[in-house]
Design a protein around this motif. Structure first.
Motif, PDB file in Angstrom:
ATOM      1  N   UNK A   1       1.113  -1.192  -0.127  1.00 67.04           N
ATOM      2  CA  UNK A   1       0.129   0.335   0.014  1.00 67.04           C
ATOM      3  C   UNK A   1       0.936   1.168  -0.188  1.00 67.04           C
ATOM      4  N   UNK A   2       1.902   1.051   0.398  1.00 64.87           N
ATOM      5  CA  UNK A   2       3.161   2.756   0.788  1.00 64.87           C
ATOM      6  C   UNK A   2       3.067   2.947  -0.591  1.00 64.87           C
ATOM      7  N   UNK A   3       3.738   1.432  -1.357  1.00 60.07           N
ATOM      8  CA  UNK A   3       4.462   1.867  -3.004  1.00 60.07           C
ATOM      9  C   UNK A   3       3.316   2.274  -3.395  1.00 60.07           C
ATOM     10  N   UNK A   4       1.907   1.822  -3.728  1.00 57.50           N
ATOM     11  CA  UNK A   4       1.033   2.216  -4.041  1.00 57.50           C
ATOM     12  C   UNK A   4       0.405   4.104  -3.808  1.00 57.50           C
ATOM     13  N   UNK A   5       1.128   4.726  -3.038  1.00 54.86           N
ATOM     14  CA  UNK A   5       0.946   5.542  -2.812  1.00 54.86           C
ATOM     15  C   UNK A   5       2.034   6.440  -3.164  1.00 54.86           C
ATOM     16  N   UNK A   6       3.199   5.849  -2.479  1.00 56.52           N
ATOM     17  CA  UNK A   6       4.236   6.582  -3.426  1.00 56.52           C
ATOM     18  C   UNK A   6       4.104   6.811  -4.572  1.00 56.52           C
TER      19      UNK A   6
ATOM     20  N   UNK B   1     -16.568  -0.443  18.126  1.00 56.91           N
ATOM     21  CA  UNK B   1     -16.355   0.942  16.645  1.00 56.91           C
ATOM     22  C   UNK B   1     -17.554   1.459  16.192  1.00 56.91           C
ATOM     23  N   UNK B   2     -17.443   2.377  16.273  1.00 58.04           N
ATOM     24  CA  UNK B   2     -18.820   3.457  15.252  1.00 58.04           C
ATOM     25  C   UNK B   2     -17.604   3.470  13.896  1.00 58.04           C
ATOM     26  N   UNK B   3     -18.379   4.133  13.475  1.00 61.39           N
ATOM     27  CA  UNK B   3     -18.311   4.517  11.837  1.00 61.39           C
ATOM     28  C   UNK B   3     -17.472   5.857  11.674  1.00 61.39           C
ATOM     29  N   UNK B   4     -16.285   6.040  10.760  1.00 57.81           N
ATOM     30  CA  UNK B   4     -15.783   7.505  10.880  1.00 57.81           C
ATOM     31  C   UNK B   4     -16.440   8.176   9.206  1.00 57.81           C
ATOM     32  N   UNK B   5     -16.589   9.870   9.347  1.00 57.95           N
ATOM     33  CA  UNK B   5     -16.560  10.380   8.160  1.00 57.95           C
ATOM     34  C   UNK B   5     -16.288   9.898   6.888  1.00 57.95           C
ATOM     35  N   UNK B   6     -14.740   9.983   7.257  1.00 60.19           N
ATOM     36  CA  UNK B   6     -13.229   9.816   6.030  1.00 60.19           C
ATOM     37  C   UNK B   6     -13.288   8.632   5.788  1.00 60.19           C
ATOM     38  N   UNK B   7     -12.943   7.253   4.832  1.00 55.82           N
ATOM     39  CA  UNK B   7     -12.717   6.552   4.068  1.00 55.82           C
ATOM     40  C   UNK B   7     -11.394   7.470   3.507  1.00 55.82           C
ATOM     41  N   UNK B   8     -10.717   6.479   2.545  1.00 60.62           N
ATOM     42  CA  UNK B   8      -9.477   5.931   2.177  1.00 60.62           C
ATOM     43  C   UNK B   8      -9.898   6.494   0.307  1.00 60.62           C
ATOM     44  N   UNK B   9      -8.804   6.852  -0.092  1.00 53.88           N
ATOM     45  CA  UNK B   9      -8.468   6.232  -2.039  1.00 53.88           C
ATOM     46  C   UNK B   9      -7.727   6.433  -2.286  1.00 53.88           C
ATOM     47  N   UNK B  10      -6.871   5.159  -2.610  1.00 54.52           N
ATOM     48  CA  UNK B  10      -4.956   5.423  -3.619  1.00 54.52           C
ATOM     49  C   UNK B  10      -5.256   5.185  -5.401  1.00 54.52           C
ATOM     50  N   UNK B  11      -4.998   5.424  -5.669  1.00 57.84           N
ATOM     51  CA  UNK B  11      -5.501   5.462  -7.446  1.00 57.84           C
ATOM     52  C   UNK B  11      -3.870   5.324  -8.031  1.00 57.84           C
ATOM     53  N   UNK B  12      -3.597   4.683  -9.097  1.00 55.53           N
ATOM     54  CA  UNK B  12      -1.916   4.618  -9.497  1.00 55.53           C
ATOM     55  C   UNK B  12      -2.637   4.045 -11.025  1.00 55.53           C
ATOM     56  N   UNK B  13      -1.871   5.368 -11.932  1.00 56.71           N
ATOM     57  CA  UNK B  13      -2.363   4.834 -13.328  1.00 56.71           C
ATOM     58  C   UNK B  13      -3.220   6.022 -13.981  1.00 56.71           C
ATOM     59  N   UNK B  14      -3.234   5.410 -15.021  1.00 65.17           N
ATOM     60  CA  UNK B  14      -4.311   6.242 -15.845  1.00 65.17           C
ATOM     61  C   UNK B  14      -4.486   8.243 -16.174  1.00 65.17           C
ATOM     62  N   UNK B  15      -3.163   8.582 -16.176  1.00 69.12           N
ATOM     63  CA  UNK B  15      -2.224   9.844 -16.333  1.00 69.12           C
ATOM     64  C   UNK B  15      -2.805  10.390 -14.934  1.00 69.12           C
ATOM     65  N   UNK B  16      -2.679   9.731 -13.436  1.00 68.16           N
ATOM     66  CA  UNK B  16      -3.095  10.280 -12.495  1.00 68.16           C
ATOM     67  C   UNK B  16      -1.765  10.363 -11.973  1.00 68.16           C
ATOM     68  N   UNK B  17      -1.403  12.427 -11.742  1.00 65.32           N
ATOM     69  CA  UNK B  17      -0.072  11.740 -11.085  1.00 65.32           C
ATOM     70  C   UNK B  17      -0.181  11.960  -9.862  1.00 65.32           C
ATOM     71  N   UNK B  18       1.156  12.145  -8.927  1.00 62.09           N
ATOM     72  CA  UNK B  18       0.899  10.993  -8.202  1.00 62.09           C
ATOM     73  C   UNK B  18       1.192  12.086  -6.757  1.00 62.09           C
ATOM     74  N   UNK B  19       0.745  11.939  -5.682  1.00 63.63           N
ATOM     75  CA  UNK B  19       0.985  12.445  -4.460  1.00 63.63           C
ATOM     76  C   UNK B  19      -0.729  12.803  -3.808  1.00 63.63           C
ATOM     77  N   UNK B  20      -0.807  13.484  -2.827  1.00 68.77           N
ATOM     78  CA  UNK B  20      -1.586  13.597  -1.650  1.00 68.77           C
ATOM     79  C   UNK B  20      -2.922  14.759  -2.622  1.00 68.77           C
ATOM     80  N   UNK B  21      -4.142  14.048  -2.154  1.00 75.42           N
ATOM     81  CA  UNK B  21      -4.661  14.792  -2.278  1.00 75.42           C
ATOM     82  C   UNK B  21      -5.879  15.511  -1.410  1.00 75.42           C
ATOM     83  N   UNK B  22      -6.498  16.444  -1.208  1.00 73.37           N
ATOM     84  CA  UNK B  22      -7.358  17.013  -0.575  1.00 73.37           C
ATOM     85  C   UNK B  22      -8.807  16.794  -0.963  1.00 73.37           C
ATOM     86  N   UNK B  23     -10.079  17.356  -0.332  1.00 76.63           N
ATOM     87  CA  UNK B  23     -11.408  17.333  -0.644  1.00 76.63           C
ATOM     88  C   UNK B  23     -11.732  15.960  -1.862  1.00 76.63           C
ATOM     89  N   UNK B  24     -11.499  14.833  -2.270  1.00 78.45           N
ATOM     90  CA  UNK B  24     -11.571  13.762  -2.547  1.00 78.45           C
ATOM     91  C   UNK B  24     -13.295  14.179  -2.138  1.00 78.45           C
TER      92      UNK B  24
END
Ligand SMILES: [Zn+2]
Length: 461
Positions: free
Chosen positions: A31-36, A411-434
């Motif tokens: 997962x860390x590699x996908x993030x990078x 545990x209760x549910x929290x308002x934020x889940x997560x996403x990672x995306x690699x490929x398809x021309x997406x630029x690497x790096x952290x995104x806010x507001x998704x």
């Protein structure tokens, strides 16, 4: 065919961003590699952040009001009948795989919530955890059910049977067995099926959070250092990362990869017995005083003395008893807003058992959704901003409790889940507001398909 565009989605129910991005990042090499190499960040879920409607909102880019369901259980009419479960039969909006199907592309859809009962597509659908049992027709095509059991390295498990149990060892074992077998099917089909789009949802993380959070989170009231299950959640995340790695190894190199979760997780401080509160405040009257703690049944409510009642769950839904709307409504229509505001204020002011504020948030559906289809609750409540759940039962004797009335759950549910995306021309790096609504347009864009009219998200750049 070599350069055909493909999208693969790892759907991990309840995958918690703070654990993946921060706390255990170094323990999760794949997962860390996908993030990078890709884009990543927290992803805002639906309101409420609940499995149903969240996954369908993600796959249709429509909010719960537009979808017309506000959680697992919904009102079918204004009569006082029990709530119904919104399974796939109630989904009217087009999902990503239906749109792809129309564009002659094929999909494998495995265990994505609200995919039961399965609808025909160009490809394969395997029903989600809403499948009653494997005797139901839970796959499309139907015959594929046999194949699943033969490739799952044991009987395929849709979901663990009872995650609110005291038998923690058995639960833990079941979660691993379920996940191992699901990934075996995924690996097999990645290679053996013809697909453009492949998505599966693993429920194990959600189940392990609800079952084991108290052992993991030092801030949980019942946390005990050195408990045998202290690292149960962490170890499972590490295991999951390895399973994800094994799939990544066999995906065709041109595949665009997404990892998404429908919501996160947080400690549950306690539960508010919302109907006990309403009784104390004179909003709810029962026909008889309960002798023990029991589920509130609408048949036990004295409607002539009842202005509102509530449902239990990770959040609460409040229903009002309105003249001319409910069969025995007592709130005059003209007073609806006034009474609704009064209830909202009382709920927001209700603190913990010592009267300390807990930051409860109360929403009116028409203020948070673009449309309000079917029957929405009159109010949607996050007790303690989801730090507390709602207990629907009556007769427990107090308004606050630290035990969940439907079985142990930490545990209760929290308002934020997560996403990672690699490929398809997406630029690497952290995104806010998704937002969760951005995933469907992102996938369609990848295939060069314009987003459906009315989708409310925008593609991740
Ligand atoms: Zn979920």
């Amino acid at each position: 065919m070599e350069n055909r565009k493909k999208v693969f989605v790892f759907g991990i129910d309840c995958f918690e961003p703070s654990l993946v991005f921060e706390q255990w990042k170094k323990d999760l090499p794949n997962l860390s590699k996908l993030m990078e190499e890709g884009a990543w960040g927290r992803m805002e879920s639906t309101l409420p952040p609940i499995t149903v409607p969240a996954w369908t909102a993600m796959m249709t880019s429509k909010d719960p009001g537009q979808l017309g369901f506000y959680g697992f259980r919904n009102r079918k009419s204004y009569d006082y009948e029990e709530l119904y479960f919104a399974n796939g039969a109630y989904v009217r909006e087009k999902t990503v795989w239906q749109i792809l199907s129309r564009n002659r592309m094929s999909s494998v859809v495995l265990g994505v919530p609200q995919s039961y009962p399965p609808k025909p597509i160009n490809g394969i659908v395997v029903g989600c955890f809403l499948t009653p049992d494997k005797n139901s027709v839970y796959t499309y095509p139907e015959e594929i059910a046999k194949e699943i059991d033969s490739i799952a390295e044991g009987d395929y498990i849709i979901d663990v049977k009872d995650f609110r149990t005291d038998d923690k060892s058995k639960l833990l074992e079941q979660i691993y067995v379920m996940t191992r077998r699901r990934f075996a099917v995924v690996r097999n089909w990645v290679k053996s099926k013809d697909w453009d789009f492949f998505m599966f949802v693993e429920m194990g993380v959600d189940r392990i959070h609800h079952g084991f959070w108290r052992y993991h989170d030092v801030n949980h009231r019942l946390y005990e250092k050195g408990h045998e299950f202290e690292f149960a959640i962490r170890d499972y995340y590490i295991y999951l990362d390895r399973e994800i790695g094994k799939v990544l190894e066999i995906l065709p190199p041109e595949t665009t990869i997404l990892v998404v979760s429908d919501h996160g997780a947080q400690t549950m401080d306690g539960a508010v017995c919302v109907n006990e509160f309403f009784r104390r405040e004179g909003y709810l009257r029962l026909k008889e005083e309960p002798k023990k703690q029991q589920k509130l049944k609408t048949s036990g409510i004295d409607w002539s003395g009842t202005k509102c009642w509530g449902e239990g769950g990770y959040y609460s839904r409040i229903f009002m008893n309105v003249e001319g709307r409910e069969p025995q409504g007592i709130i005059p229509k003209a007073d609806y807003e006034k009474v609704r505001d009064e209830i909202k204020k009382k709920l927001e002011e209700l603190g913990d058992e010592n009267g300390n504020p807990i930051g409860t948030k109360v929403f009116k559906p028409e203020e948070v959704y673009r449309e309000v289809k079917n029957i929405a609750p009159d109010l949607i409540v996050y007790f303690g901003n989801l730090g507390w759940r709602s207990a629907g039962s009556v007769g427990g004797g107090s308004i606050h409790t630290h035990e969940n009335d439907t079985g142990p759950d930490d545990a209760n549910h929290a308002r934020f889940g997560l996403f990672m995306m690699k490929g398809g021309g997406v630029k690497p790096g952290k995104r806010d507001g998704v937002k969760i609504y951005d995933i469907a347009p992102t996938i369609l864009d990848h295939f060069g398909i314009p987003e459906e009219k009315g989708m409310i998200g925008s593609k991740i750049e």
